[in-house]
Design a protein around this motif. Structure first.
Motif, mmCIF file in Angstrom:
data_model
loop_
_atom_site.group_PDB
_atom_site.id
_atom_site.type_symbol
_atom_site.label_atom_id
_atom_site.label_comp_id
_atom_site.label_asym_id
_atom_site.label_seq_id
_atom_site.Cartn_x
_atom_site.Cartn_y
_atom_site.Cartn_z
ATOM 1 N N ARG A 35 -31.367 22.748 -1.136
ATOM 2 C CA ARG A 35 -31.389 22.960 -2.127
ATOM 3 C C ARG A 35 -31.545 23.940 -3.559
ATOM 4 O O ARG A 35 -31.517 24.354 -4.337
ATOM 5 C CB ARG A 35 -31.523 21.093 -3.056
ATOM 6 C CG ARG A 35 -31.426 21.014 -4.657
ATOM 7 C CD ARG A 35 -30.008 20.953 -5.743
ATOM 8 N NE ARG A 35 -29.777 20.010 -5.208
ATOM 9 C CZ ARG A 35 -28.121 20.084 -5.911
ATOM 10 N NH1 ARG A 35 -27.900 20.473 -6.690
ATOM 11 N NH2 ARG A 35 -27.634 18.523 -5.494
ATOM 12 N N ASN A 67 -24.394 19.317 -1.713
ATOM 13 C CA ASN A 67 -23.715 20.522 -1.075
ATOM 14 C C ASN A 67 -22.825 19.946 -0.576
ATOM 15 O O ASN A 67 -22.889 20.447 0.923
ATOM 16 C CB ASN A 67 -24.132 21.429 -1.766
ATOM 17 C CG ASN A 67 -25.285 21.941 -2.433
ATOM 18 O OD1 ASN A 67 -24.121 22.092 -3.733
ATOM 19 N ND2 ASN A 67 -25.808 22.589 -2.317
ATOM 20 N N ASP A 86 -34.278 16.047 -7.072
ATOM 21 C CA ASP A 86 -33.221 17.021 -6.215
ATOM 22 C C ASP A 86 -33.643 18.485 -6.757
ATOM 23 O O ASP A 86 -33.169 19.139 -5.924
ATOM 24 C CB ASP A 86 -32.193 16.442 -5.480
ATOM 25 C CG ASP A 86 -31.550 16.730 -4.008
ATOM 26 O OD1 ASP A 86 -32.624 17.358 -3.691
ATOM 27 O OD2 ASP A 86 -30.116 17.503 -4.165
ATOM 28 N N MET A 87 -32.531 18.068 -7.424
ATOM 29 C CA MET A 87 -32.548 19.656 -8.680
ATOM 30 C C MET A 87 -33.235 21.102 -8.600
ATOM 31 O O MET A 87 -33.008 21.496 -9.061
ATOM 32 C CB MET A 87 -31.256 19.086 -9.543
ATOM 33 C CG MET A 87 -29.473 18.440 -9.111
ATOM 34 S SD MET A 87 -28.980 18.174 -10.947
ATOM 35 C CE MET A 87 -28.787 20.355 -11.127
ATOM 36 N N SER A 116 -35.763 20.448 -6.882
ATOM 37 C CA SER A 116 -36.467 20.556 -5.585
ATOM 38 C C SER A 116 -36.966 20.007 -4.959
ATOM 39 O O SER A 116 -38.674 19.937 -4.898
ATOM 40 C CB SER A 116 -36.916 22.670 -5.442
ATOM 41 O OG SER A 116 -35.792 22.845 -5.018
#
Length: 743
Positions: free
Chosen positions: A75, A467, A583-584, A586
């Motif tokens: 990510r 992704n 998560d975006m 990291s």
């Protein structure tokens, strides 16, 4: 991080998250090639660092300390991560086959999937032993073994042994002995009932290491009362024992297999030139000798001109030259030869905080060597764990977009007709009767609504949040179906709305195929079909669906209908908003995201059926407005209130740490506008669980009101149907002002 503005025209796939790939990807993240889509396929979202594995077994490190978080790293680096097992490749058509995904097409392929001990050559080894690799089954076995020892009778002898006398076998056995002795001693229990064995073949332990190292370890094994069986060739394994070629028997209750490593079978099946051990034969460029578009590194690769032991130290050193040659191959430049070192520094632990070092003929040992080893290992892992934002581009430079005037808007932005036709032909046929749909393409779909049925229709669309196009297709379909299931309707058909980033025709076709096959997987399970839709190209990937459903008027569920005394039942845990926001950035552990995805992939189909048949009074799905926002919609205008039991809220792993860190979804602050409906929020202001009430959900569960006398039975049925966290989280009360109180 900054997205590459150049449309992708090539696809580079990395198979496996081994040490060489980890280093190559880390370096590539700092200087990504323009116009290249990069995908990592690994069956583990967190891959172990072999140098620290014995320390994990011994209890010196935590799980996260010794595992590289591939999901989080990808990510950060802008790399597509696919969690799946590779089962084959087709070098002719340049495709990769995975266990749970459609095929992936590649222009360039790199393989670093590791190796495992060969359990197939000795009868009984597969059934009665556990290999030192793959690591996850070994760690699962180790947890089970610790439980058995701690729960067992100290008067019952237990014999634990390894077959194989290499460094991995010796380190694992010493680490297991250390940890088990420490655990038993802490409870003041005896350890003399535990017996440890190392079984070697014709050679002594630690082949490939100098005599000083071997002698040091022979002394350690003797001091630790670990019995060494030399010149013992195992011919057969049976329950509780190994049998030698001469008929000798060694009694072992627990057997760990640590013999020479072999590669997977699928490279040879695909026609790649492989050694007898199944490893891919590569030249001095780490390039397959038979297929130049395929590279290999780590334990799965055999350098024909420079044979070396299967060791992590060699795999790590291959990362940089592998990356250089992959980058050169992408642009057609000359490759660079790589010659691995002959001598290397070896650091082997003894279970406790003591280690032996060697290089060539030299050797030294001590607690200081372990501290040195620990420092080296921790520094290596920090390269992945201490992720920071990449530097912005140099001020004043312009982002270059190839052929900027070639990408049209409006109807000119549609995906090409031939691409669309090829993808649609791969979708499953419609299971229900459609007047006009993809079976008879026209300008619009035509549906005949059965007499006496209500048409229920909903639409949802959002940006890509993971992704993995195949998984995203499933999540988007589940999310869109949520409104239909919340109303107790039976889904009938769907139309897709897709926007794909600019790329080559081959990449667009693969992405569209994965998206629609993922969605069709969900639709097929619900016995509905995709009957039409619209595709276009844009700056980012978005996917949505218009869902048609049918319902009997008397069975239709709505948000209204709450009754005093009803129990509020939730079918899935909360936390997707904060987890994916983290998560975006990291900041989320890869395993948190992996587990969250499993919840998002679970359909509300069966839950809707169970709630409808139980006569639920009201129902909604929990999505963007969060639990409190959707509960407010149910209460609005009813004159009733609700009590929520905070301690009962089911929570996804990792969600609370993310909320405590202030990692909120961008919609979270807007959802806090509903906090005024809570009449005692100030009593819980310091409790981060309250933030869950405002967390927006994607593909979330259902929230239903069920009469109190039915609630327990409904929850039991939901849990039996796979909604393992389904529970009652509150009750409806006879109070005005639509207020909510927390308990």
């Amino acid at each position: 991080m900054q997205q590459d503005p150049t449309p992708a025209s090539k696809h580079l796939i990395f198979l496996g998250g081994g040490h060489a790939h980890a280093i190559a990807l880390l370096m590539m993240a700092m200087n990504k090639p323009s116009g290249v889509r990069i995908t990592l396929i690994s069956n583990q979202v967190q891959t172990p660092y072999s140098g620290m594995l014995p320390g994990l077994i011994a209890g010196h490190y935590s799980f996260d300390q010794v595992h590289i978080d591939l999901g989080r790293f990808c990510r950060y680096a802008g790399i597509d991560f696919i969690e799946d097992s590779v089962i084959g490749i087709d070098p002719v058509n340049r495709t990769v086959q995975c266990l749970n995904h459609p095929d992936f097409s590649y222009d360039l392929l790199s393989i670093d999937t590791g190796s495992t001990p060969d359990l197939t050559t000795i009868p009984g080894a597969t059934e009665f032993t556990t290999g030192v690799k793959p690591v996850k089954p070994l760690l699962d076995y180790w947890e089970s073994l610790q439980d058995r020892v701690m729960q067992g009778d100290d008067l019952q002898d237990i014999h634990i042994g390894t077959v194989g006398g290499g460094a991995s076998a010796v380190e694992v056995m010493l680490a297991m002995q250390y940890k088990l002795h420490k655990m038993l001693s802490k409870e003041q229990r005896r350890t003399s009932h535990l017996h440890f064995h190392i079984i070697c073949g014709p050679q002594q332990i630690l082949t490939g290491h100098n005599t000083r190292v071997k002698n040091r370890y022979l002394r350690v094994l003797k001091q630790r009362n670990i019995q060494l069986h030399t010149n013992f060739r195992v011919a057969q394994v049976k329950q509780g024992r190994v049998i030698g070629e001469s008929g000798d028997v060694i009694e072992l209750d627990e057997i760990i297999w640590a013999t020479s490593a072999t590669g997977a079978q699928w490279p040879a099946r695909a026609g790649l030139e492989c050694s007898e051990n199944g490893c891919i034969r590569v030249n001095d460029y780490l390039q397959s000798r038979s297929h130049p578009e395929i590279f290999a590194a780590g334990d799965i690769a055999d350098m024909v001109n420079y044979p070396r032991p299967k060791a992590g130290v060699f795999a790590v050193r291959q990362g940089a030259p592998l990356l250089r040659n992959l980058q050169a191959a992408l642009v057609g430049k000359t490759l660079t030869r790589f010659k691995p070192q002959k001598q290397f520094l070896s650091l082997i632990s003894t279970g406790d905080r003591y280690a032996v070092a060697s290089r060539g003929p030299f050797s030294f040992a001590g607690a200081w060597v372990w501290r040195w080893k620990d420092s080296i290992d921790q520094k290596f892992m920090r390269r992945f764990s201490d992720l920071t934002q990449l530097p912005d581009q140099v001020p004043g430079t312009q982002l270059k977009i190839e052929n900027p005037d070639m990408r049209c808007g409006g109807c000119g932005a549609k995906v090409g007709h031939s691409i669309l036709n090829r993808v649609l032909k791969q979708l499953p046929p419609p299971p229900n009767e459609i007047e006009i749909g993809l079976n008879r393409p026209d300008d619009a779909a035509v549906i005949e609504v059965p007499q006496g049925k209500l048409l229920v229709q909903s639409v949802d669309s959002f940006r890509q949040l993971v992704n993995d196009d195949f998984l995203f297709g499933q999540i988007a379909a589940n999310h869109a179906l949520g409104d239909i299931f919340a109303m107790g309707a039976i889904p009938h058909s769907a139309q897709a709305i897709v926007s794909l980033p600019h790329a080559s025709d081959e990449i667009i076709e693969q992405r569209l195929r994965h998206l629609l096959l993922g969605a069709s997987k969900v639709f097929t399970e619900c016995a509905i079909s995709l009957i039409g839709g619209h595709t276009s190209e844009g700056s980012e990937l978005t996917l949505g669906f218009t869902i048609n459903g049918l319902a009997d008027r008397q069975q239709l569920l709505t948000k209204q209908g709450l009754q005093p005394g009803d129990r509020l039942i939730i079918t899935k845990p909360l936390g997707t908003g904060t987890l994916f926001a983290s998560d975006m950035r990291s900041q989320a552990q890869g395993r948190w995201i992996s587990q969250a995805l499993q919840h998002m992939l679970q359909s509300n189909y069966q839950a809707s059926r169970i709630l409808t048949e139980a006569g639920a009074h009201a129902c909604t799905d929990i999505t963007g407005f969060g639990l409190l926002g959707h509960l407010h919609e149910m209460l609005d205008g009813s004159g009733l209130g609700a009590r929520l039991w905070l301690e009962k809220l089911p929570v996804m792993e990792g969600a609370l740490p993310c909320l405590r860190a202030g990692l909120f979804s961008s919609l979270h602050p807007q959802n806090r506008k509903f906090e005024h409906t809570i009449d005692n929020l100030d009593e819980f202001s310091s409790d981060s669980v309250t933030e869950l009430l405002f967390d927006p959900q994607t593909a979330g569960g259902l929230l239903a009101a069920v009469s109190s006398d039915q609630a327990d039975a409904v929850i039991a049925e939901l849990q039996a149907a796979g909604y393992t966290t389904a529970c009652a989280i509150g009750s409806v009360r006879q109070e005005s002002n639509d207020a909510v109180s927390l308990m």
